[in-house]
Enzyme design. Structure first.
Site, PDB file in Angstrom:
ATOM      1  N   SER A  87      17.125  27.108 -21.689  1.00 13.31           N
ATOM      2  CA  SER A  87      18.074  25.998 -21.630  1.00 13.31           C
ATOM      3  C   SER A  87      19.425  26.536 -21.185  1.00 13.31           C
ATOM      4  O   SER A  87      19.801  27.662 -21.544  1.00 13.31           O
ATOM      5  CB  SER A  87      18.216  25.378 -23.024  1.00 13.31           C
ATOM      6  OG  SER A  87      19.375  24.566 -23.071  1.00 13.31           O
TER       7      SER A  87
ATOM      8  N   GLN B 214      13.650  12.366 -22.452  1.00 14.17           N
ATOM      9  CA  GLN B 214      14.132  12.044 -21.101  1.00 14.17           C
ATOM     10  C   GLN B 214      12.966  11.680 -20.179  1.00 14.17           C
ATOM     11  O   GLN B 214      13.058  10.762 -19.360  1.00 14.17           O
ATOM     12  CB  GLN B 214      14.895  13.251 -20.562  1.00 14.17           C
ATOM     13  CG  GLN B 214      15.397  13.102 -19.155  1.00 14.17           C
ATOM     14  CD  GLN B 214      16.428  14.167 -18.829  1.00 14.17           C
ATOM     15  OE1 GLN B 214      17.587  14.063 -19.218  1.00 14.17           O
ATOM     16  NE2 GLN B 214      16.021  15.205 -18.139  1.00 14.17           N
TER      17      GLN B 214
ATOM     18  N   HIS C 242      14.514  25.670 -14.575  1.00  6.74           N
ATOM     19  CA  HIS C 242      14.854  24.806 -13.435  1.00  6.74           C
ATOM     20  C   HIS C 242      14.087  25.241 -12.190  1.00  6.74           C
ATOM     21  O   HIS C 242      13.574  24.412 -11.428  1.00  6.74           O
ATOM     22  CB  HIS C 242      16.351  24.906 -13.102  1.00  6.74           C
ATOM     23  CG  HIS C 242      17.283  24.397 -14.162  1.00  6.74           C
ATOM     24  ND1 HIS C 242      18.184  25.219 -14.804  1.00  6.74           N
ATOM     25  CD2 HIS C 242      17.473  23.157 -14.675  1.00  6.74           C
ATOM     26  CE1 HIS C 242      18.897  24.499 -15.660  1.00  6.74           C
ATOM     27  NE2 HIS C 242      18.484  23.241 -15.612  1.00  6.74           N
TER      28      HIS C 242
ATOM     29  N   HIS D 198      18.467  28.247 -14.502  1.00  3.98           N
ATOM     30  CA  HIS D 198      17.654  29.331 -15.071  1.00  3.98           C
ATOM     31  C   HIS D 198      16.227  29.167 -14.562  1.00  3.98           C
ATOM     32  O   HIS D 198      15.935  28.226 -13.796  1.00  3.98           O
ATOM     33  CB  HIS D 198      17.726  29.309 -16.601  1.00  3.98           C
ATOM     34  CG  HIS D 198      17.449  27.960 -17.201  1.00  3.98           C
ATOM     35  ND1 HIS D 198      16.192  27.393 -17.179  1.00  3.98           N
ATOM     36  CD2 HIS D 198      18.259  27.061 -17.809  1.00  3.98           C
ATOM     37  CE1 HIS D 198      16.236  26.211 -17.776  1.00  3.98           C
ATOM     38  NE2 HIS D 198      17.482  25.975 -18.161  1.00  3.98           N
TER      39      HIS D 198
ATOM     40  N   MET E 291      21.846  19.744 -14.087  1.00  2.13           N
ATOM     41  CA  MET E 291      23.289  19.833 -14.350  1.00  2.13           C
ATOM     42  C   MET E 291      23.777  21.247 -14.069  1.00  2.13           C
ATOM     43  O   MET E 291      24.871  21.634 -14.515  1.00  2.13           O
ATOM     44  CB  MET E 291      23.592  19.416 -15.787  1.00  2.13           C
ATOM     45  CG  MET E 291      23.202  17.949 -16.054  1.00  2.13           C
ATOM     46  SD  MET E 291      24.162  17.179 -17.346  1.00  2.13           S
ATOM     47  CE  MET E 291      23.717  18.196 -18.738  1.00  2.13           C
ATOM     48  N   GLY E 292      22.993  22.050 -13.360  1.00  4.44           N
ATOM     49  CA  GLY E 292      23.431  23.396 -12.996  1.00  4.44           C
ATOM     50  C   GLY E 292      23.251  24.388 -14.131  1.00  4.44           C
ATOM     51  O   GLY E 292      22.486  24.156 -15.062  1.00  4.44           O
TER      52      GLY E 292
ATOM     53  N   GLN F 108      26.554  10.818 -19.710  1.00  2.00           N
ATOM     54  CA  GLN F 108      25.494  11.099 -20.681  1.00  2.00           C
ATOM     55  C   GLN F 108      25.966  11.968 -21.838  1.00  2.00           C
ATOM     56  O   GLN F 108      25.172  12.361 -22.693  1.00  2.00           O
ATOM     57  CB  GLN F 108      24.274  11.716 -19.995  1.00  2.00           C
ATOM     58  CG  GLN F 108      24.459  13.136 -19.489  1.00  2.00           C
ATOM     59  CD  GLN F 108      23.274  13.589 -18.657  1.00  2.00           C
ATOM     60  OE1 GLN F 108      23.048  13.105 -17.571  1.00  2.00           O
ATOM     61  NE2 GLN F 108      22.492  14.531 -19.183  1.00  2.00           N
TER      62      GLN F 108
ATOM     63  N   ARG G 125      22.081  25.633 -22.363  1.00  2.00           N
ATOM     64  CA  ARG G 125      22.905  25.749 -23.579  1.00  2.00           C
ATOM     65  C   ARG G 125      22.623  27.045 -24.344  1.00  2.00           C
ATOM     66  O   ARG G 125      23.398  27.402 -25.230  1.00  2.00           O
ATOM     67  CB  ARG G 125      22.701  24.530 -24.483  1.00  2.00           C
ATOM     68  CG  ARG G 125      23.305  23.262 -23.893  1.00  2.00           C
ATOM     69  CD  ARG G 125      23.349  22.116 -24.892  1.00  2.00           C
ATOM     70  NE  ARG G 125      24.204  21.021 -24.431  1.00  2.00           N
ATOM     71  CZ  ARG G 125      23.780  19.931 -23.779  1.00  2.00           C
ATOM     72  NH1 ARG G 125      22.501  19.788 -23.517  1.00  2.00           N
ATOM     73  NH2 ARG G 125      24.636  19.002 -23.393  1.00  2.00           N
TER      74      ARG G 125
HETATM   75  P1  AMP Z   1      19.361  20.074 -17.127  1.00  2.00           P
HETATM   76  O1  AMP Z   1      20.100  20.872 -16.096  1.00  2.00           O
HETATM   77  O2  AMP Z   1      19.414  20.659 -18.489  1.00  2.00           O
HETATM   78  O3  AMP Z   1      19.738  18.610 -17.087  1.00  2.00           O
HETATM   79  O4  AMP Z   1      17.827  20.131 -16.712  1.00  2.00           O
HETATM   80  C1  AMP Z   1      17.405  19.721 -15.436  1.00  2.00           C
HETATM   81  C2  AMP Z   1      15.907  19.601 -15.428  1.00  2.00           C
HETATM   82  O5  AMP Z   1      15.322  20.867 -15.736  1.00  2.00           O
HETATM   83  C3  AMP Z   1      15.394  18.608 -16.477  1.00  2.00           C
HETATM   84  O6  AMP Z   1      14.303  17.879 -15.934  1.00  2.00           O
HETATM   85  C4  AMP Z   1      14.940  19.520 -17.583  1.00  2.00           C
HETATM   86  O7  AMP Z   1      13.938  18.962 -18.404  1.00  2.00           O
HETATM   87  C5  AMP Z   1      14.415  20.707 -16.801  1.00  2.00           C
HETATM   88  N1  AMP Z   1      14.371  21.909 -17.656  1.00  2.00           N
HETATM   89  C6  AMP Z   1      15.360  22.387 -18.432  1.00  2.00           C
HETATM   90  N2  AMP Z   1      14.944  23.456 -19.141  1.00  2.00           N
HETATM   91  C7  AMP Z   1      13.643  23.648 -18.795  1.00  2.00           C
HETATM   92  C8  AMP Z   1      12.639  24.582 -19.196  1.00  2.00           C
HETATM   93  N3  AMP Z   1      12.879  25.533 -20.094  1.00  2.00           N
HETATM   94  N4  AMP Z   1      11.404  24.483 -18.639  1.00  2.00           N
HETATM   95  C9  AMP Z   1      11.135  23.499 -17.728  1.00  2.00           C
HETATM   96  N5  AMP Z   1      12.042  22.590 -17.309  1.00  2.00           N
HETATM   97  C10 AMP Z   1      13.272  22.659 -17.838  1.00  2.00           C
END
Ligand code: AMP
Length: 292
Positions: A188, A156, A40, A37, A33-34, A64, A190
């Site tokens: 994260s 997830q 990702h 960090h 979702m951009g 979602q 967030r």
């Molecule tokens: P999101 O942008 O939050 O939807 O995350 C996109 C993908 O990155 C998802 O598969 C997350 O589980 C993964 N992700 C987010 N934070 C981390 C992290 N700290 N370490 C590894 N993968 C992550």
């Protein structure tokens, strides 16, 4: 590294055209979702290593988010995200302009009764229906060989693994380790919401999960009840933390383990997860406990 030029696809037609231009090549796909960090980017690096091509998507998926959640204020950092993707040698990014959904969209992917199985699904009604639906759409558009997801979002991972299996999707789901800041906080998007003070207080979450890990390492006969107590005791040292849940589940199914007298060693892999709020920011984290 592939020799092709970095692409930015903004429409479904553009991503489909890219995919047909590389048919026959293996594609590793990282949906996001951009507000990117290093967590990702660790997924992108792995996708890059294990496939001929690596592609990301950036899409803040409205289906979602619950009505009281942070859809409107979710961080959007497109320019920085595209730079990061390019720096990490992604071949390109699918970043749709506007909605991925038809105006009269009515079809959804559903796991019947999910809220009585996964604690995170109970906490966020409708969330995983949105996640599965958008992922099914993205997988159909990108047609990846492998999809890379983070263990940070453990529920997830369980949901997507089941969707891929039950819907016979022709791809491999690869779960990657959680990347953490040096003080333990799971990275994260967030985390950007946290004030400096909240950021400092948030380290209690990983400390509590690691305390649970330490208990299992020290005493393989410890019970789930003892594990729960250790985690909650550590969390309680930070009174400003609002605990939504501490969950102990069987990683294989995601199903909650409710028998506190059960020795940890009797379950192959226990998923210990936390959800809660610091201020108005909801944070989740987890560790997997392997006692044998
Ligand atoms: P999101 O942008 O939050 O939807 O995350 C996109 C993908 O990155 C998802 O598969 C997350 O589980 C993964 N992700 C987010 N934070 C981390 C992290 N700290 N370490 C590894 N993968 C992550």
């Amino acid at each position: 590294m592939s020799a092709s030029k970095f692409f930015v696809a903004r429409t479904k037609d553009a991503i489909r055209a890219w995919r047909s231009s590389v048919s026959g090549q293996t594609v590793g796909f990282v949906p996001t979702m951009g507000a990117l960090h290093s967590g990702h980017m660790s997924l992108v690096q792995r996708a890059r290593r294990e496939n001929q091509l690596a592609v990301m998507s950036i899409y803040v998926n409205p289906t979602q988010f619950g009505p009281t959640e942070d859809l409107a204020k979710y961080p959007r950092t497109e320019t920085a995200d595209l730079t990061l993707a390019q720096q990490h040698n992604a071949d390109g990014v699918f970043i749709p302009t506007g909605s991925l959904y038809e105006a009269d969209s009515a079809v959804r992917v559903v796991w019947k009764g999910i809220e009585s199985v996964l604690r995170e699904a109970e906490a966020r009604p409708g969330h995983f229906e949105g996640v599965m639906t958008v992922c099914a759409k993205l997988f159909n558009l990108v047609q990846p060989t492998r999809v890379y997801v983070g263990a940070k979002d453990a529920a997830q991972c369980i949901v997507l693994a089941r969707m891929v299996r039950e819907l016979d999707m022709p791809l491999e789901l690869v779960v990657c380790d959680t990347l953490r800041e040096s003080d333990g906080l799971a990275m994260s998007s967030r985390n950007r919401y946290l004030s400096a003070d909240e950021r400092r207080r948030s380290t209690v979450i990983s400390r509590a999960l690691f305390a649970g890990q330490a208990l299992v390492a020290a005493d393989a006969r410890a019970t789930l009840g003892a594990l729960d107590d250790v985690v909650r005791k550590t969390l309680a040292t930070e009174p400003t933390l609002h605990v939504e849940y501490v969950s102990l589940a069987d990683l294989a199914t995601g199903a909650e383990l409710r028998d506190r007298a059960l020795p940890i060693a009797s379950v192959k892999q226990v998923l210990l997860s936390f959800a809660g709020k610091i201020g108005t920011t909801r944070l989740i984290d987890n560790v997997v406990l392997r006692s044998r």
